[in-house]
Design a protein around this motif. Structure first.
Motif: not given
Length: 422
Positions: A24-25, A39-40, A45-46, A189-192
């Motif tokens: 989805i990301a 990046r997300l 994946a990691k 922290r916008t990624l979160h």
């Protein structure tokens, strides 16, 4: 075996759901070209690879334990559960192959093939859970002695749907709680925030779908496994217009409940869709065939309580999103998300205990008792504590690695030769 399964089920469930969130990301990145979604997807994946590795270790231990701890079970029913486990092995290897392509092939294969590899990882994870659940469904309600017929026992559609929904629900709520906690500490922290926006709809949808699945399962169990339902509700006497008791402590000698809230006719309705229907009680079965009633009911109450809390929260989130037209991310909402985060896995573990304890004293219901299936080897304390220590070490290592991954998820990474961040 119980310790091994309790540990493994967490990583198995996350291994089913996390690849779907990863895809989805990736899809959102391809639509928006926002580098934070890229990046997300890489961080997810990691995380998937970490959980996959640990799940592979604990799953291998379980495969050995089946033969070493349950020789009579494997001797009599190995051919029945062997086929779904073999198919699960194919799904496992497929997942491993395509996870490698997704992790290392982003700039080496076409974008479509790379995205397709992520989809295959997600589908393979779900297929693994599907085939393992078929084996468990056979143990709960054997449908025949032919290996093909045994795979499709009467309870398989109900268990499979319930297990898959539980996996997505538990993982999504854990992700919501994790990123909510980080946003509480630093809202910049916008990624979160974007991770929360991906996980929260999945968490809400599964939280609302799971009670419907649970209702179908309960109605099936009321007919196919009435003793398990009687134990889950501590319903002692067979009677019409049976009450549902919420909370409290049952008295197994009299059938009374101490400190419970009674809802007249509700158990009859939940079991058969009729407030006046007769619900089979524990008194319809020999006492030596009763499961550990108090333990089963306690686990069942925990499962239903946690599931209800998530469903109510999902309704509140949907109402807030419809009213405000944006993601609810105020401080109170974030605190609620943190509190709700563990409930998915609490409900998952409790539901598994209901399934396993509720089948006792049978390993294969009606055909093989647990006392007859287990190994007579007397020296099991040493491997028990050894595996417990190993699992505690692995659990601590996973928590450390995932916490490090998540805390550094939005830090800039050096670019690769192709110009993309690693």
């Amino acid at each position: 075996m119980g310790i091994s399964l309790a540990f493994h089920i967490v990583f198995a469930a996350a291994g089913v759901a996390l690849p779907a969130l990863m895809v989805i990301a990736d899809l959102v990145y391809r639509r928006t070209r926002d580098p934070e979604y890229l990046r997300l997807s890489k961080q997810l994946a990691k995380g998937t690879s970490i959980l996959f590795a640990v799940g592979a270790v604990s799953g291998t231990v379980l495969s050995f334990e089946l033969g070493l701890l349950w020789p009579e079970f494997m001797g009599r029913f190995g051919q029945m559960i062997g086929l779904p486990f073999a198919l699960e092995g194919f799904a496992f290897f497929t997942e491993a192959i395509f996870l490698g392509i997704y992790l290392y092939g982003r700039d080496k294969v076409s974008p479509r093939l790379h995205l397709l590899s992520g989809v295959v990882v997600a589908v393979s994870g779900a297929a693994s859970a599907f085939f393992v659940t078929l084996a468990n469904a056979f143990m709960n309600g054997p449908g025949g002695t032919d290996p093909i017929a045994a795979m499709w026992s009467p309870s398989w559609p109900y268990q499979v749907v319930h297990v898959l929904l539980a996996s997505y629900q538990a993982t999504a709520w854990a992700m919501v709680g994790t990123h909510g906690f980080i946003l509480l500490r630093d809202r910049r922290r916008t990624l979160h925030r974007k991770a929360l926006a991906i996980a929260l709809p999945v968490a809400c949808l599964t939280a609302l779908a799971q009670p419907l699945s649970g209702d179908r399962s309960a109605k099936h169990i009321a007919v196919a496994q009435p003793l398990k339902l009687a134990a889950a509700e501590a319903h002692l006497h067979t009677a019409p217009h049976a009450a549902l008791h919420v909370g409290g402590v049952p008295d197994l000698e009299t059938g009374a409940f101490h400190g419970a809230v009674a809802i007249p006719g509700a158990l009859s309705f939940l079991a058969h869709g009729d407030f006046d229907a007769t619900v089979t009680g524990l008194d319809a079965f020999p006492r030596d065939e009763w499961p550990p009633v108090v333990a089963v009911r306690t686990a069942f109450q925990v499962m239903v309580g946690a599931g209800s809390a998530m469903a109510l929260a999902a309704l509140a989130v949907i109402a807030a999103m419809l009213r405000r037209r944006r993601l609810p991310d105020g401080r109170r909402w974030l605190l609620a998300f943190v509190a709700l985060g563990p409930l998915g896995f609490v409900s998952l573990e409790a539901g598994w205990l209901v399934t396993e304890w509720g089948r006792q004293p049978w390993t294969v219901r009606g055909l093989l008792r647990t006392a007859d299936a287990v190994t007579p080897f007397p020296y099991k304390a040493a491997p028990f504590w050894l595996f417990t220590i190993v699992y505690l070490f692995l659990g601590a290592a996973v928590v450390y690695l995932l916490a490090r991954q998540i805390s550094h998820a939005d830090e800039p990474h050096p670019p690769t030769a192709s110009g993309h961040a690693v």
